[in-house]
Design a protein around this motif. Structure first.
Motif: not given
Length: 195
Positions: A18-22, A83-85, A121-127, A176-177
């Motif tokens: 998730a962190e890759l490219g974040d 994944g979409a994010w 609120g970032d995707k890594t926090m939500l994940a 994403s995949v």
């Protein structure tokens, strides 16, 4: 111990990807151009430890009160969203880039505060919240923290070695995949539990 190791490994893998490219990984690259790598990593580690501790507390609380079938369904949908994010990608705004460049205080404090705020609120926090609803909080916390720090350390290393030329599209599509596969898996698990 088996549950702890599963939570640790799963959380490490998911958060690393998730962190890759974040956005926060891009911040790590920006800070690495201004400060030595070690203070940057220390600041990232401190901020990540705090944010992910709060994340697993939220996730564990939700996991204790909600039925596991519904948690799997919601987590699966969330992972499809992650994944979409990831596919959409994150960029560092000019203002964020300027803040990283003109920071004059201690590198550890500067990086720590910037990462703490960027991760809320970032995707890594939500994940991490999502993972903690299904796995033990200690393993999830440690695994997600190590996964994020490892991904950011990789960005700093690659950025310094290759002059900030990361294969962004490959990373974005691969992450994403992996999120989509995880999301579908969780959805099928949730449906199986509810039927």
């Amino acid at each position: 111990m088996e549950g702890f190791l599963a939570a640790l490994v799963i959380s490490f893998g998911v958060i690393f990807v998730a962190e890759l490219g974040d956005k926060s990984q891009l911040m790590a690259l920006a800070f690495a151009t201004r400060y030595r790598p070690l203070p940057v990593l220390i600041g990232i580690t401190v901020a990540t430890t705090v944010v992910h501790l709060a994340s697993v507390a939220i996730g564990s609380g939700l996991g204790a009160v909600l039925p596991t079938g519904w948690i799997s369904l919601v987590a699966g949908v969330a992972f499809l969203g992650f994944g979409a994010w990831t596919l959409r990608g994150d960029t560092l705004t000019e203002e964020e880039r300027r803040k990283a460049e003109r920071a004059s205080r201690s590198a550890i404090v500067t990086v720590g505060v910037a990462f703490f705020l960027a991760e809320l609120g970032d995707k890594t926090m939500l994940a991490t919240i999502t993972l903690a609803t299904q796995h033990g909080w200690v393993g999830t916390w440690i695994g997600s923290t190590i996964g994020m720090v490892a991904a950011d350390a990789l960005a700093i290393l690659i950025g310094r070695l290759l002059g900030r030329r990361l294969p962004e599209k490959t990373i974005k599509y691969g992450a994403s995949v992996l999120f989509a596969i995880s999301g579908l898996w969780l959805i099928f698990e949730g449906i199986a539990e509810l039927t």
